[in-house]
Design an enzyme around this catalytic site. Structure first.
Site, PDB file in Angstrom:
ATOM      1  N   CYS A 113       0.835  -1.204   0.000  1.00 37.98           N
ATOM      2  CA  CYS A 113       0.000   0.000   0.000  1.00 37.98           C
ATOM      3  C   CYS A 113       0.874   1.260   0.000  1.00 37.98           C
ATOM      4  O   CYS A 113       1.473   1.605  -1.008  1.00 37.98           O
ATOM      5  CB  CYS A 113      -0.959  -0.034   1.188  1.00 37.98           C
ATOM      6  SG  CYS A 113      -2.279   1.188   1.107  1.00 37.98           S
ATOM      7  N   HIS A 210      -3.435  -4.799   0.627  1.00 42.06           N
ATOM      8  CA  HIS A 210      -2.736  -5.202   1.851  1.00 42.06           C
ATOM      9  C   HIS A 210      -2.361  -6.679   1.772  1.00 42.06           C
ATOM     10  O   HIS A 210      -3.093  -7.563   2.212  1.00 42.06           O
ATOM     11  CB  HIS A 210      -3.593  -4.885   3.079  1.00 42.06           C
ATOM     12  CG  HIS A 210      -3.484  -3.448   3.463  1.00 42.06           C
ATOM     13  ND1 HIS A 210      -2.645  -2.999   4.456  1.00 42.06           N
ATOM     14  CD2 HIS A 210      -4.054  -2.344   2.919  1.00 42.06           C
ATOM     15  CE1 HIS A 210      -2.717  -1.686   4.536  1.00 42.06           C
ATOM     16  NE2 HIS A 210      -3.564  -1.258   3.614  1.00 42.06           N
ATOM     17  N   GLU A 212      -0.381  -8.375   3.423  1.00 44.02           N
ATOM     18  CA  GLU A 212      -0.210  -9.110   4.682  1.00 44.02           C
ATOM     19  C   GLU A 212      -1.452  -9.909   5.048  1.00 44.02           C
ATOM     20  O   GLU A 212      -1.419 -10.753   5.955  1.00 44.02           O
ATOM     21  CB  GLU A 212       0.160  -8.141   5.812  1.00 44.02           C
ATOM     22  CG  GLU A 212      -0.973  -7.339   6.404  1.00 44.02           C
ATOM     23  CD  GLU A 212      -1.331  -6.081   5.624  1.00 44.02           C
ATOM     24  OE1 GLU A 212      -2.085  -5.246   6.155  1.00 44.02           O
ATOM     25  OE2 GLU A 212      -0.863  -5.947   4.470  1.00 44.02           O
TER      26      GLU A 212
END
Length: 234
Positions: A113, A210, A212
């Site tokens: 991001c 994102h 993650e």
């Protein structure tokens, strides 16, 4: 086998902690640490303290630039628009310093991001300061979205042609920085991923989403850690 050490950029804020109020902290959402660990790396937090950055970055094997607050528009030659959140100068400065050391050493860099945006900005890129159609319906909640990825690319090799990713962005890349090539897009053409244009260059890639979060990005983190195991490319 020793795990490669990954510096993960942290944010700074204040929190209420047990009986204590307004405690100054350096923080990072747990999923970043989990994803790096599950991929075979050893994450360490890199706080937004520019004085400490070079000493840390000389000792790590890779850099993961996390998401977070809006980047100061002055860094890409713009004025803040109506929807831009206040900048965090200390974090901007620390991450720019960390990226500079990582590139000088030739160690892998992965941006998430804000991380992707900052990578692009250092190469002369600019941002679209507000993308209302991409802002989450519920603030603070990530939304799943299927993106299109170029198959013959670093991101394509790790993510496949149409991964589901999790998004919470109101800004995005306008002009992509020099030496980078877009390799992932949303349905309406917003750049969702980019990487080094030169395939022989050290690992350098980023996702607007994102990464993650979710299962479809696991292989990207594994590729990132494998590149870290290979050692510096310069």
């Amino acid at each position: 086998m020793t795990r490669p050490v990954v510096a993960v950029t942290a944010d700074a804020t204040t929190v209420n902690w047990n009986i204590w109020g307004d405690v100054a902290v350096a923080v990072l959402p747990q999923p970043y640490l989990d994803k790096v660990t599950q991929a075979g790396g050893a994450p360490v937090l890199l706080p937004p303290l520019v004085e400490a950055v070079e000493s840390v970055m000389e000792r790590v094997d890779a850099l993961l630039m996390s998401g977070g607050a809006d980047i100061d528009p002055a860094l890409y030659g713009a004025r803040p628009g109506e929807f831009v959140f206040p900048p965090h100068p200390a974090r901007d400065a620390a991450e720019l310093a960390a990226l500079a050391v990582a590139e000088r050493r030739g160690i892998p860099v992965l941006g998430v991001c804000r991380g992707l945006q900052l990578i692009s900005i250092t190469r002369g890129g600019t941002l679209d300061q507000h993308l209302p159609e991409h802002s989450p319906a519920v603030p603070g909640r990530y939304e799943p979205r299927t993106i299109r990825v170029k198959p013959d690319s670093l991101l394509g090799g790790a993510l496949g042609p149409s991964p589901t990713v999790y998004c919470h962005h109101h800004q995005g890349i306008d002009k992509l920085g020099a030496g980078l090539v877009a390799t992932a897009w949303s349905d309406d053409g917003v750049i969702e991923g980019a990487e080094a244009e030169d395939p022989s260059a050290p690992f350098l890639a980023g996702l607007q989403a994102h990464g993650e979060l979710g299962e479809d990005t696991v292989a990207l983190f594994e590729a990132f850690i494998e590149a870290a195991k290979a050692g510096p490319r310069r």
